[in-house]
Motif scaffolding. Sequence first.
Motif, PDB file in Angstrom:
ATOM      1  N   GLN A 119       0.823  -1.216   0.000  1.00  0.00           N
ATOM      2  CA  GLN A 119       0.000   0.000   0.000  1.00  0.00           C
ATOM      3  C   GLN A 119       0.855   1.264   0.000  1.00  0.00           C
ATOM      4  O   GLN A 119       0.438   2.295  -0.543  1.00  0.00           O
ATOM      5  N   LEU A 120       2.035   1.203   0.576  1.00  0.00           N
ATOM      6  CA  LEU A 120       2.940   2.367   0.479  1.00  0.00           C
ATOM      7  C   LEU A 120       3.293   2.629  -0.980  1.00  0.00           C
ATOM      8  O   LEU A 120       3.341   3.768  -1.434  1.00  0.00           O
ATOM      9  N   ARG A 121       3.539   1.538  -1.705  1.00  0.00           N
ATOM     10  CA  ARG A 121       3.878   1.694  -3.129  1.00  0.00           C
ATOM     11  C   ARG A 121       2.687   2.226  -3.915  1.00  0.00           C
ATOM     12  O   ARG A 121       2.835   3.061  -4.807  1.00  0.00           O
ATOM     13  N   LEU A 122       1.515   1.731  -3.589  1.00  0.00           N
ATOM     14  CA  LEU A 122       0.312   2.208  -4.272  1.00  0.00           C
ATOM     15  C   LEU A 122       0.077   3.693  -3.984  1.00  0.00           C
ATOM     16  O   LEU A 122      -0.235   4.469  -4.887  1.00  0.00           O
ATOM     17  N   ALA A 123       0.225   4.076  -2.718  1.00  0.00           N
ATOM     18  CA  ALA A 123       0.032   5.486  -2.350  1.00  0.00           C
ATOM     19  C   ALA A 123       0.978   6.357  -3.162  1.00  0.00           C
ATOM     20  O   ALA A 123       0.602   7.411  -3.685  1.00  0.00           O
ATOM     21  N   ARG A 124       2.195   5.890  -3.267  1.00  0.00           N
ATOM     22  CA  ARG A 124       3.197   6.639  -4.008  1.00  0.00           C
ATOM     23  C   ARG A 124       2.832   6.719  -5.493  1.00  0.00           C
ATOM     24  O   ARG A 124       3.021   7.746  -6.134  1.00  0.00           O
ATOM     25  N   THR A 141       8.148  -0.581  11.560  1.00  0.00           N
ATOM     26  CA  THR A 141       7.512   0.525  10.823  1.00  0.00           C
ATOM     27  C   THR A 141       8.575   1.443  10.227  1.00  0.00           C
ATOM     28  O   THR A 141       8.526   1.766   9.031  1.00  0.00           O
ATOM     29  N   VAL A 142       9.536   1.842  11.050  1.00  0.00           N
ATOM     30  CA  VAL A 142      10.577   2.746  10.550  1.00  0.00           C
ATOM     31  C   VAL A 142      11.412   2.059   9.474  1.00  0.00           C
ATOM     32  O   VAL A 142      11.745   2.663   8.444  1.00  0.00           O
ATOM     33  N   ALA A 143      11.716   0.775   9.682  1.00  0.00           N
ATOM     34  CA  ALA A 143      12.527   0.051   8.692  1.00  0.00           C
ATOM     35  C   ALA A 143      11.807   0.000   7.344  1.00  0.00           C
ATOM     36  O   ALA A 143      12.398   0.274   6.293  1.00  0.00           O
ATOM     37  N   ILE A 144      10.513  -0.312   7.377  1.00  0.00           N
ATOM     38  CA  ILE A 144       9.759  -0.425   6.120  1.00  0.00           C
ATOM     39  C   ILE A 144       9.606   0.943   5.459  1.00  0.00           C
ATOM     40  O   ILE A 144       9.786   1.080   4.243  1.00  0.00           O
ATOM     41  N   LEU A 145       9.316   1.969   6.253  1.00  0.00           N
ATOM     42  CA  LEU A 145       9.181   3.311   5.663  1.00  0.00           C
ATOM     43  C   LEU A 145      10.478   3.729   4.993  1.00  0.00           C
ATOM     44  O   LEU A 145      10.477   4.249   3.874  1.00  0.00           O
ATOM     45  N   SER A 146      11.596   3.492   5.656  1.00  0.00           N
ATOM     46  CA  SER A 146      12.844   3.968   5.055  1.00  0.00           C
ATOM     47  C   SER A 146      13.216   3.120   3.852  1.00  0.00           C
ATOM     48  O   SER A 146      13.685   3.637   2.849  1.00  0.00           O
ATOM     49  N   GLU A 147      12.950   1.818   3.911  1.00  0.00           N
ATOM     50  CA  GLU A 147      13.259   0.980   2.738  1.00  0.00           C
ATOM     51  C   GLU A 147      12.384   1.337   1.552  1.00  0.00           C
ATOM     52  O   GLU A 147      12.850   1.434   0.419  1.00  0.00           O
ATOM     53  N   GLU A 148      11.112   1.537   1.811  1.00  0.00           N
ATOM     54  CA  GLU A 148      10.186   1.797   0.705  1.00  0.00           C
ATOM     55  C   GLU A 148      10.294   3.219   0.160  1.00  0.00           C
ATOM     56  O   GLU A 148      10.071   3.436  -1.028  1.00  0.00           O
ATOM     57  N   LEU A 149      10.597   4.166   1.015  1.00  0.00           N
ATOM     58  CA  LEU A 149      10.511   5.564   0.582  1.00  0.00           C
ATOM     59  C   LEU A 149      11.864   6.219   0.352  1.00  0.00           C
ATOM     60  O   LEU A 149      11.933   7.313  -0.185  1.00  0.00           O
TER      61      LEU A 149
END
Length: 279
Positions: A119-124, A141-149
Amino acid sequence: MTFIDSHCHIDGAEYDADRDEVITRARDAGVTTMLNVGTGAPQSGAFERAVDLAEQHEDIYTAVGVHPHDARLFDDAAEQKLLGLIKQSRRVIAWGEIGLDYHYDNSPREVQRKVFRRQLRLARSVQLPAVIHSREADDDTVAILSEELDGKSGTGVPPVNHAQDTRATKLIARGVLHCFGGSLAMARAAIELGFFISFAGNVTFKKAEALRDVARHLPLDRLLIETDCPYLTPVPFRGKRNEPARVVETARCLAELHGQELEEIGRITSENFARLFQV
Ligand SMILES: [Zn+2]
Ligand SMILES: [Zn+2]
């Protein structure tokens, strides 16, 4: 004085008997805008209900997304439904709430992480800010946010064109950590990634000294306020159903922590909301 409730759930059954009065009381309290977050099983009609409410009121916007509790129900049909609603209604201004909830574990953690990333990718891909829910899952949460974004991992969907990237346009694809309850380190890491931090009524609770200490140390230009109603009714109304008018109490708490006037906190957090969600 003006305030914005950046995260509420007033489309639910808890408000069926008096929703109009709740909205009127919010307006009377100076709440100029509400972001109602649609949650529930993807095929239950919950997202459509949230969009309908926002279509009916010019001061209510909506976010739609699959909550970590329901991550196990996320599938291609859910994804198509969300993308369709975003395309159909300009009142949808954010993707969420999405994230990780290791307190309730209503969906297996591995599924939560996978669906959060998706969903982070979709939002983007649709250039909407993400509304992030994180409970007892701060490190992941922080790990995924930083990896994805941070562009460290492949996205699976075409990246947003950053050719004319500025700080402002970058922020469009980021979002907010809602109902913040984590550490100062987590808040700072999220801010570094381009996120805003939103505080709810729990920051006013008597035993929340540590959380108030976090709020005190964060820059005002990255703070938002919310009720997350019907939950987390702030002091001095604890025990009653919460509602958007009560967001003023959270603003009052932040005003004391930052040595500012209540009015100033209302103004700054409203400006932050407009900057993040581009409204
Ligand atoms: Zn939440
Ligand atoms: Zn929520």
